[in-house]
Design an enzyme around this catalytic site. Structure first.
Site, mmCIF file in Angstrom:
data_model
loop_
_atom_site.group_PDB
_atom_site.id
_atom_site.type_symbol
_atom_site.label_atom_id
_atom_site.label_comp_id
_atom_site.label_asym_id
_atom_site.label_seq_id
_atom_site.Cartn_x
_atom_site.Cartn_y
_atom_site.Cartn_z
ATOM 1 N NE ARG A 160 -4.239 -1.523 0.149
ATOM 2 C CZ ARG A 160 -4.401 -2.533 -0.711
ATOM 3 N NH1 ARG A 160 -3.515 -2.736 -1.660
ATOM 4 N NH2 ARG A 160 -5.456 -3.325 -0.627
ATOM 5 C CG HIS A 191 -3.282 -0.992 -6.999
ATOM 6 N ND1 HIS A 191 -3.755 -0.363 -5.881
ATOM 7 C CD2 HIS A 191 -3.339 -2.331 -6.719
ATOM 8 C CE1 HIS A 191 -4.098 -1.261 -4.967
ATOM 9 N NE2 HIS A 191 -3.850 -2.472 -5.451
HETATM 10 P P1 NDP Z 1 -1.682 -11.291 5.081
HETATM 11 O O1 NDP Z 1 -2.603 -10.693 6.058
HETATM 12 O O2 NDP Z 1 -1.913 -12.707 4.644
HETATM 13 O O3 NDP Z 1 -0.194 -11.246 5.663
HETATM 14 C C1 NDP Z 1 0.322 -10.154 6.312
HETATM 15 C C2 NDP Z 1 1.746 -10.458 6.781
HETATM 16 O O4 NDP Z 1 2.303 -9.276 7.340
HETATM 17 C C3 NDP Z 1 1.806 -11.521 7.869
HETATM 18 O O5 NDP Z 1 2.927 -12.351 7.657
HETATM 19 C C4 NDP Z 1 1.991 -10.712 9.139
HETATM 20 O O6 NDP Z 1 2.745 -11.384 10.140
HETATM 21 C C5 NDP Z 1 2.816 -9.548 8.630
HETATM 22 N N1 NDP Z 1 2.644 -8.371 9.493
HETATM 23 C C6 NDP Z 1 1.506 -7.655 9.723
HETATM 24 N N2 NDP Z 1 1.755 -6.649 10.577
HETATM 25 C C7 NDP Z 1 3.067 -6.742 10.896
HETATM 26 C C8 NDP Z 1 3.916 -5.991 11.749
HETATM 27 N N3 NDP Z 1 3.461 -4.933 12.439
HETATM 28 N N4 NDP Z 1 5.215 -6.366 11.856
HETATM 29 C C9 NDP Z 1 5.676 -7.438 11.164
HETATM 30 N N5 NDP Z 1 4.916 -8.192 10.334
HETATM 31 C C10 NDP Z 1 3.629 -7.845 10.204
HETATM 32 O O7 NDP Z 1 -1.656 -10.327 3.833
HETATM 33 P P2 NDP Z 1 -1.528 -10.714 2.293
HETATM 34 O O8 NDP Z 1 -0.256 -11.419 2.084
HETATM 35 O O9 NDP Z 1 -2.783 -11.378 1.842
HETATM 36 O O10 NDP Z 1 -1.501 -9.267 1.603
HETATM 37 C C11 NDP Z 1 -0.550 -8.285 1.952
HETATM 38 C C12 NDP Z 1 -0.964 -6.939 1.356
HETATM 39 O O11 NDP Z 1 -0.700 -6.900 -0.038
HETATM 40 C C13 NDP Z 1 -2.448 -6.609 1.429
HETATM 41 O O12 NDP Z 1 -2.823 -6.186 2.727
HETATM 42 C C14 NDP Z 1 -2.588 -5.522 0.393
HETATM 43 O O13 NDP Z 1 -2.387 -4.266 0.988
HETATM 44 C C15 NDP Z 1 -1.453 -5.805 -0.590
HETATM 45 N N6 NDP Z 1 -1.940 -6.174 -1.921
HETATM 46 C C16 NDP Z 1 -1.512 -5.457 -3.021
HETATM 47 C C17 NDP Z 1 -1.908 -5.794 -4.286
HETATM 48 C C18 NDP Z 1 -1.415 -5.072 -5.492
HETATM 49 O O14 NDP Z 1 -1.907 -5.300 -6.606
HETATM 50 N N7 NDP Z 1 -0.428 -4.200 -5.365
HETATM 51 C C19 NDP Z 1 -2.821 -6.927 -4.519
HETATM 52 C C20 NDP Z 1 -3.185 -7.628 -3.312
HETATM 53 C C21 NDP Z 1 -2.760 -7.246 -2.066
HETATM 54 P P3 NDP Z 1 2.069 -12.558 11.046
HETATM 55 O O15 NDP Z 1 1.530 -13.557 10.071
HETATM 56 O O16 NDP Z 1 3.227 -13.123 11.796
HETATM 57 O O17 NDP Z 1 1.017 -11.920 11.852
HETATM 58 C C1 OXD Z 2 -5.880 -6.116 -3.032
HETATM 59 C C2 OXD Z 2 -5.437 -5.193 -4.072
HETATM 60 O O1 OXD Z 2 -5.827 -5.771 -1.846
HETATM 61 O O2 OXD Z 2 -5.726 -5.454 -5.260
HETATM 62 O O3 OXD Z 2 -6.275 -7.247 -3.396
HETATM 63 O O4 OXD Z 2 -4.767 -4.206 -3.778
#
Ligand code: NDP
Ligand code: OXD
Length: 309
Positions: A224, A272
Protein backbone atom coordinates in the site's frame (compact mmCIF):
# COMPACT_ATOMS: atom_id res chain seq x y z
CA UNK A 1 -32.30 -10.93 0.98
CA UNK A 2 -29.87 -9.18 -1.31
CA UNK A 3 -26.17 -9.01 -2.02
CA UNK A 4 -24.89 -5.53 -2.73
CA UNK A 5 -21.75 -4.89 -4.76
CA UNK A 6 -20.17 -1.58 -3.73
CA UNK A 7 -17.50 -0.26 -6.07
CA UNK A 8 -16.87 3.48 -5.99
CA UNK A 9 -14.53 3.74 -8.93
CA UNK A 10 -14.58 1.53 -11.99
CA UNK A 11 -17.24 -0.82 -13.15
CA UNK A 12 -19.02 -3.24 -10.83
CA UNK A 13 -21.38 -4.45 -13.57
CA UNK A 14 -19.42 -7.60 -14.44
CA UNK A 15 -19.22 -8.53 -10.74
CA UNK A 16 -22.98 -8.16 -10.33
CA UNK A 17 -23.64 -10.23 -13.45
CA UNK A 18 -21.22 -13.05 -12.61
CA UNK A 19 -22.32 -13.26 -9.00
CA UNK A 20 -25.95 -13.27 -10.14
CA UNK A 21 -25.14 -16.38 -12.19
CA UNK A 22 -23.45 -18.06 -9.25
CA UNK A 23 -26.19 -17.18 -6.76
CA UNK A 24 -29.41 -17.93 -8.64
CA UNK A 25 -32.44 -16.94 -6.68
CA UNK A 26 -30.61 -14.15 -4.83
CA UNK A 27 -31.00 -10.50 -5.69
CA UNK A 28 -27.52 -9.20 -6.58
CA UNK A 29 -27.53 -5.42 -6.88
CA UNK A 30 -24.98 -2.76 -7.69
CA UNK A 31 -24.62 0.24 -5.39
CA UNK A 32 -26.09 2.90 -5.37
CA UNK A 33 -29.10 0.85 -6.50
CA UNK A 34 -29.35 -0.83 -3.08
CA UNK A 35 -33.09 -1.45 -3.13
CA UNK A 36 -34.65 -2.10 0.29
CA UNK A 37 -31.87 -1.41 2.85
CA UNK A 38 -33.39 -3.97 5.24
CA UNK A 39 -32.91 -6.71 2.65
CA UNK A 40 -29.15 -6.19 2.26
CA UNK A 41 -27.37 -9.05 4.02
CA UNK A 42 -23.98 -9.09 2.28
CA UNK A 43 -21.87 -6.26 0.89
CA UNK A 44 -19.02 -7.08 -1.46
CA UNK A 45 -16.94 -3.99 -1.49
CA UNK A 46 -13.89 -2.07 -2.67
CA UNK A 47 -13.35 1.39 -1.15
CA UNK A 48 -16.91 2.09 -0.05
CA UNK A 49 -18.05 5.56 1.06
CA UNK A 50 -17.49 5.79 4.85
CA UNK A 51 -20.61 5.17 6.93
CA UNK A 52 -22.44 3.38 4.10
CA UNK A 53 -22.70 0.00 5.83
CA UNK A 54 -24.67 1.53 8.69
CA UNK A 55 -27.57 1.94 6.24
CA UNK A 56 -28.14 -1.81 6.26
CA UNK A 57 -29.54 -3.01 9.61
CA UNK A 58 -29.48 -6.72 8.65
CA UNK A 59 -25.96 -6.80 7.22
CA UNK A 60 -24.27 -10.14 7.98
CA UNK A 61 -20.82 -9.68 6.40
CA UNK A 62 -18.61 -7.28 4.48
CA UNK A 63 -16.57 -9.12 1.84
CA UNK A 64 -13.50 -7.28 0.59
CA UNK A 65 -12.87 -7.21 -3.15
CA UNK A 66 -9.20 -7.48 -2.39
CA UNK A 67 -6.66 -9.22 -0.22
CA UNK A 68 -6.16 -6.00 1.70
CA UNK A 69 -8.88 -4.87 4.09
CA UNK A 70 -7.41 -1.48 5.02
CA UNK A 71 -9.99 0.13 2.73
CA UNK A 72 -12.76 -1.30 4.91
CA UNK A 73 -11.16 -0.44 8.26
CA UNK A 74 -10.43 3.10 7.05
CA UNK A 75 -14.12 3.70 7.76
CA UNK A 76 -14.47 4.95 11.35
CA UNK A 77 -18.19 4.22 11.22
CA UNK A 78 -18.38 0.47 10.61
CA UNK A 79 -21.37 -1.38 12.08
CA UNK A 80 -20.48 -3.32 15.24
CA UNK A 81 -20.19 -7.09 15.09
CA UNK A 82 -20.37 -7.44 11.30
CA UNK A 83 -17.45 -9.63 10.15
CA UNK A 84 -15.04 -8.29 7.56
CA UNK A 85 -13.89 -11.10 5.26
CA UNK A 86 -10.70 -10.83 3.25
CA UNK A 87 -10.15 -12.38 -0.14
CA UNK A 88 -7.68 -15.23 -0.33
CA UNK A 89 -7.44 -16.14 -3.99
CA UNK A 90 -4.71 -18.40 -5.42
CA UNK A 91 -4.89 -16.51 -8.71
CA UNK A 92 -4.09 -13.22 -6.99
CA UNK A 93 -1.20 -14.87 -5.18
CA UNK A 94 0.16 -16.17 -8.47
CA UNK A 95 -0.07 -12.71 -10.07
CA UNK A 96 1.73 -11.10 -7.14
CA UNK A 97 4.47 -13.71 -7.13
CA UNK A 98 5.13 -13.09 -10.82
CA UNK A 99 5.26 -9.33 -10.27
CA UNK A 100 7.73 -9.63 -7.40
CA UNK A 101 9.93 -12.19 -9.14
CA UNK A 102 9.99 -10.08 -12.30
CA UNK A 103 10.92 -6.93 -10.39
CA UNK A 104 13.61 -8.65 -8.32
CA UNK A 105 15.25 -10.16 -11.40
CA UNK A 106 14.98 -6.80 -13.21
CA UNK A 107 16.99 -5.06 -10.50
CA UNK A 108 19.27 -7.99 -9.71
CA UNK A 109 20.46 -8.22 -13.31
CA UNK A 110 20.58 -4.44 -13.90
CA UNK A 111 17.96 -4.57 -16.67
CA UNK A 112 16.75 -1.15 -15.54
CA UNK A 113 20.03 0.32 -16.84
CA UNK A 114 20.16 -1.16 -20.35
CA UNK A 115 17.67 1.28 -21.96
CA UNK A 116 20.14 4.12 -21.26
CA UNK A 117 22.98 2.09 -22.82
CA UNK A 118 20.86 1.34 -25.87
CA UNK A 119 20.00 5.02 -26.27
CA UNK A 120 23.76 5.71 -26.63
CA UNK A 121 24.49 2.56 -28.66
CA UNK A 122 26.76 1.38 -25.84
CA UNK A 123 27.64 -2.34 -25.86
CA UNK A 124 28.34 -3.02 -22.20
CA UNK A 125 27.35 -5.83 -19.86
CA UNK A 126 26.28 -5.02 -16.33
CA UNK A 127 27.92 -7.12 -13.64
CA UNK A 128 25.71 -8.81 -11.06
CA UNK A 129 26.34 -11.05 -8.05
CA UNK A 130 25.70 -14.78 -8.15
CA UNK A 131 22.05 -15.43 -7.36
CA UNK A 132 22.75 -16.98 -3.96
CA UNK A 133 24.65 -13.85 -2.95
CA UNK A 134 21.75 -11.49 -3.75
CA UNK A 135 19.86 -10.95 -0.53
CA UNK A 136 16.17 -10.30 -0.94
CA UNK A 137 14.07 -9.34 2.09
CA UNK A 138 10.30 -9.71 2.09
CA UNK A 139 8.39 -7.70 4.69
CA UNK A 140 5.18 -9.55 5.44
CA UNK A 141 5.04 -13.34 5.09
CA UNK A 142 1.29 -13.75 4.74
CA UNK A 143 -0.61 -15.24 1.83
CA UNK A 144 1.24 -13.11 -0.72
CA UNK A 145 4.61 -12.51 0.94
CA UNK A 146 5.14 -16.19 1.77
CA UNK A 147 4.42 -17.25 -1.81
CA UNK A 148 6.74 -14.60 -3.27
CA UNK A 149 9.51 -15.39 -0.76
CA UNK A 150 9.33 -19.10 -1.52
CA UNK A 151 9.37 -18.52 -5.27
CA UNK A 152 12.48 -16.35 -4.90
CA UNK A 153 14.13 -18.93 -2.65
CA UNK A 154 13.32 -21.56 -5.26
CA UNK A 155 15.21 -19.49 -7.84
CA UNK A 156 18.25 -19.48 -5.58
CA UNK A 157 18.13 -16.00 -4.04
CA UNK A 158 19.18 -15.55 -0.40
CA UNK A 159 15.75 -14.76 1.00
CA UNK A 160 14.86 -13.38 4.41
CA UNK A 161 11.34 -12.68 5.59
CA UNK A 162 10.06 -10.36 8.31
CA UNK A 163 6.75 -10.92 10.04
CA UNK A 164 5.24 -10.81 13.51
CA UNK A 165 5.77 -14.51 14.16
CA UNK A 166 8.40 -16.78 12.62
CA UNK A 167 7.06 -18.88 9.75
CA UNK A 168 9.68 -21.58 9.18
CA UNK A 169 9.29 -21.46 5.39
CA UNK A 170 11.79 -23.68 3.57
CA UNK A 171 14.67 -21.61 2.21
CA UNK A 172 13.53 -18.40 3.89
CA UNK A 173 15.44 -17.00 6.86
CA UNK A 174 13.02 -15.86 9.55
CA UNK A 175 13.11 -12.44 11.20
CA UNK A 176 10.23 -12.01 13.61
CA UNK A 177 9.00 -8.93 15.42
CA UNK A 178 10.24 -5.37 15.82
CA UNK A 179 13.47 -6.46 17.53
CA UNK A 180 14.54 -8.41 14.44
CA UNK A 181 13.88 -5.59 11.96
CA UNK A 182 17.38 -4.01 12.07
CA UNK A 183 19.09 -7.37 11.38
CA UNK A 184 16.62 -8.08 8.57
CA UNK A 185 17.26 -4.70 6.94
CA UNK A 186 21.04 -4.92 7.30
CA UNK A 187 21.08 -8.11 5.17
CA UNK A 188 18.59 -6.92 2.53
CA UNK A 189 19.82 -5.76 -0.91
CA UNK A 190 16.33 -5.83 -2.43
CA UNK A 191 13.46 -4.98 -0.09
CA UNK A 192 9.96 -6.15 -1.00
CA UNK A 193 7.05 -4.74 1.01
CA UNK A 194 4.02 -7.01 1.21
CA UNK A 195 2.71 -5.92 4.59
CA UNK A 196 -0.92 -5.10 5.26
CA UNK A 197 -1.59 -1.43 5.99
CA UNK A 198 -2.39 -1.08 9.70
CA UNK A 199 -1.57 1.54 12.34
CA UNK A 200 1.57 -0.53 13.14
CA UNK A 201 2.84 -0.58 9.55
CA UNK A 202 1.76 2.84 8.24
CA UNK A 203 4.78 4.96 7.21
CA UNK A 204 7.11 2.06 8.04
CA UNK A 205 9.32 2.66 5.01
CA UNK A 206 10.74 5.97 6.23
CA UNK A 207 14.16 7.61 6.45
CA UNK A 208 15.05 5.58 9.54
CA UNK A 209 14.26 2.26 7.90
CA UNK A 210 15.90 3.15 4.59
CA UNK A 211 19.10 4.18 6.38
CA UNK A 212 19.42 0.64 7.71
CA UNK A 213 19.51 -0.95 4.26
CA UNK A 214 22.90 -1.55 2.65
CA UNK A 215 24.18 1.17 0.33
CA UNK A 216 22.73 0.75 -3.17
CA UNK A 217 19.66 -1.25 -2.10
CA UNK A 218 16.45 -1.49 -4.10
CA UNK A 219 12.89 -1.09 -2.81
CA UNK A 220 9.80 -2.75 -4.25
CA UNK A 221 6.49 -1.70 -2.71
CA UNK A 222 3.54 -3.78 -3.86
CA UNK A 223 1.51 -3.44 -0.65
CA UNK A 224 0.00 0.00 0.00
CA UNK A 225 1.12 3.56 -0.65
CA UNK A 226 0.65 4.36 3.04
CA UNK A 227 3.66 2.21 3.91
CA UNK A 228 6.13 4.54 2.21
CA UNK A 229 7.04 8.08 3.27
CA UNK A 230 7.48 9.38 -0.25
CA UNK A 231 9.70 12.35 0.65
CA UNK A 232 12.07 10.04 2.56
CA UNK A 233 12.23 7.60 -0.34
CA UNK A 234 12.97 10.38 -2.82
CA UNK A 235 15.69 11.77 -0.54
CA UNK A 236 17.33 8.33 -0.24
CA UNK A 237 17.25 7.87 -4.03
CA UNK A 238 18.57 11.39 -4.66
CA UNK A 239 21.45 10.94 -2.23
CA UNK A 240 22.47 7.70 -3.96
CA UNK A 241 21.95 5.56 -0.85
CA UNK A 242 19.17 3.70 -2.63
CA UNK A 243 19.64 2.52 -6.20
CA UNK A 244 16.06 2.38 -7.44
CA UNK A 245 12.46 1.74 -6.43
CA UNK A 246 9.39 0.18 -7.95
CA UNK A 247 6.16 1.59 -6.58
CA UNK A 248 2.94 -0.16 -7.52
CA UNK A 249 0.71 1.47 -4.93
CA UNK A 250 0.25 5.06 -3.81
CA UNK A 251 -1.37 7.17 -1.11
CA UNK A 252 -3.59 8.67 -3.75
CA UNK A 253 -4.74 6.48 -6.64
CA UNK A 254 -4.74 7.11 -9.52
CA UNK A 255 -1.39 8.78 -8.89
CA UNK A 256 -1.98 12.49 -9.62
CA UNK A 257 -0.35 13.75 -12.81
CA UNK A 258 1.63 16.32 -10.81
CA UNK A 259 3.23 13.78 -8.47
CA UNK A 260 7.06 13.88 -8.55
CA UNK A 261 7.02 10.08 -8.41
CA UNK A 262 5.93 9.90 -12.05
CA UNK A 263 9.03 11.65 -13.30
CA UNK A 264 11.70 10.58 -10.83
CA UNK A 265 14.56 9.00 -12.81
CA UNK A 266 15.06 6.24 -10.24
CA UNK A 267 11.43 5.32 -9.66
CA UNK A 268 9.53 2.79 -11.73
CA UNK A 269 5.78 3.34 -11.43
CA UNK A 270 3.25 0.59 -12.07
CA UNK A 271 -0.44 1.50 -11.65
CA UNK A 272 -1.55 -0.87 -8.85
CA UNK A 273 -1.05 -3.61 -11.39
CA UNK A 274 0.94 -6.16 -9.38
CA UNK A 275 -2.06 -8.42 -8.89
CA UNK A 276 -5.60 -8.09 -10.09
CA UNK A 277 -8.63 -9.40 -8.33
CA UNK A 278 -9.84 -12.03 -10.74
CA UNK A 279 -13.52 -11.89 -11.67
CA UNK A 280 -13.96 -15.65 -12.05
CA UNK A 281 -12.10 -16.88 -9.01
CA UNK A 282 -13.14 -13.88 -6.90
CA UNK A 283 -16.85 -14.34 -7.59
CA UNK A 284 -16.61 -18.06 -6.93
CA UNK A 285 -15.00 -17.37 -3.55
CA UNK A 286 -17.64 -14.74 -2.66
CA UNK A 287 -20.46 -17.08 -3.67
CA UNK A 288 -18.98 -19.89 -1.54
CA UNK A 289 -18.62 -17.58 1.47
CA UNK A 290 -22.23 -16.41 1.16
CA UNK A 291 -23.51 -19.95 0.68
CA UNK A 292 -21.56 -21.13 3.75
CA UNK A 293 -22.93 -18.31 5.87
CA UNK A 294 -26.44 -19.10 4.75
CA UNK A 295 -25.88 -22.66 5.95
CA UNK A 296 -25.07 -21.15 9.33
CA UNK A 297 -21.29 -21.48 9.11
CA UNK A 298 -18.90 -18.73 10.21
CA UNK A 299 -17.08 -17.10 7.31
CA UNK A 300 -13.62 -18.49 6.60
CA UNK A 301 -11.03 -15.70 6.41
CA UNK A 302 -12.85 -13.23 8.65
CA UNK A 303 -10.35 -10.62 9.85
CA UNK A 304 -9.66 -9.97 13.51
CA UNK A 305 -10.62 -6.28 13.72
CA UNK A 306 -8.11 -5.71 16.53
CA UNK A 307 -5.24 -6.79 14.24
CA UNK A 308 -6.73 -5.14 11.16
CA UNK A 309 -5.38 -7.77 8.74
P1 NDP B 1 -1.68 -11.29 5.08
O1 NDP B 1 -2.60 -10.69 6.06
O2 NDP B 1 -1.91 -12.71 4.64
O3 NDP B 1 -0.19 -11.25 5.66
C1 NDP B 1 0.32 -10.15 6.31
C2 NDP B 1 1.75 -10.46 6.78
O4 NDP B 1 2.30 -9.28 7.34
C3 NDP B 1 1.81 -11.52 7.87
O5 NDP B 1 2.93 -12.35 7.66
C4 NDP B 1 1.99 -10.71 9.14
O6 NDP B 1 2.75 -11.38 10.14
C5 NDP B 1 2.82 -9.55 8.63
N1 NDP B 1 2.64 -8.37 9.49
C6 NDP B 1 1.51 -7.66 9.72
N2 NDP B 1 1.75 -6.65 10.58
C7 NDP B 1 3.07 -6.74 10.90
C8 NDP B 1 3.92 -5.99 11.75
N3 NDP B 1 3.46 -4.93 12.44
N4 NDP B 1 5.21 -6.37 11.86
C9 NDP B 1 5.68 -7.44 11.16
N5 NDP B 1 4.92 -8.19 10.33
C10 NDP B 1 3.63 -7.85 10.20
O7 NDP B 1 -1.66 -10.33 3.83
P2 NDP B 1 -1.53 -10.71 2.29
O8 NDP B 1 -0.26 -11.42 2.08
O9 NDP B 1 -2.78 -11.38 1.84
O10 NDP B 1 -1.50 -9.27 1.60
C11 NDP B 1 -0.55 -8.29 1.95
C12 NDP B 1 -0.96 -6.94 1.36
O11 NDP B 1 -0.70 -6.90 -0.04
C13 NDP B 1 -2.45 -6.61 1.43
O12 NDP B 1 -2.82 -6.19 2.73
C14 NDP B 1 -2.59 -5.52 0.39
O13 NDP B 1 -2.39 -4.27 0.99
C15 NDP B 1 -1.45 -5.81 -0.59
N6 NDP B 1 -1.94 -6.17 -1.92
C16 NDP B 1 -1.51 -5.46 -3.02
C17 NDP B 1 -1.91 -5.79 -4.29
C18 NDP B 1 -1.41 -5.07 -5.49
O14 NDP B 1 -1.91 -5.30 -6.61
N7 NDP B 1 -0.43 -4.20 -5.37
C19 NDP B 1 -2.82 -6.93 -4.52
C20 NDP B 1 -3.19 -7.63 -3.31
C21 NDP B 1 -2.76 -7.25 -2.07
P3 NDP B 1 2.07 -12.56 11.05
O15 NDP B 1 1.53 -13.56 10.07
O16 NDP B 1 3.23 -13.12 11.80
O17 NDP B 1 1.02 -11.92 11.85
C1 OXD C 1 -5.88 -6.12 -3.03
C2 OXD C 1 -5.44 -5.19 -4.07
O1 OXD C 1 -5.83 -5.77 -1.85
O2 OXD C 1 -5.73 -5.45 -5.26
O3 OXD C 1 -6.28 -7.25 -3.40
O4 OXD C 1 -4.77 -4.21 -3.78
Amino acid sequence: MSVLIVVQHGSGGPWRDRLGELLPGESVRLWPDAGDPEAVEFCISWRHPPGLFRDFPNLRAILSIGAGVDHVFADPDLPDGVPVVRLIDPRLKEDMTLHVVHRVIHYHRGYDRYPAFQAEATWERIAFPDTEKRRVGVMGLGELGAAAAQALAGLGFAVGGWSNAAKGLPGVEDFAGAAALPAFLARTDILVCLLPLTPATADIVDARLLAQLPEGAFVINAARGGHVVEADLIAALDSGRLARANLDVFREEPLPAGSPLWRHPKIDVTPHAAARVNLDTGCRIFAETIAAMKRGESPANAVDPRRGY
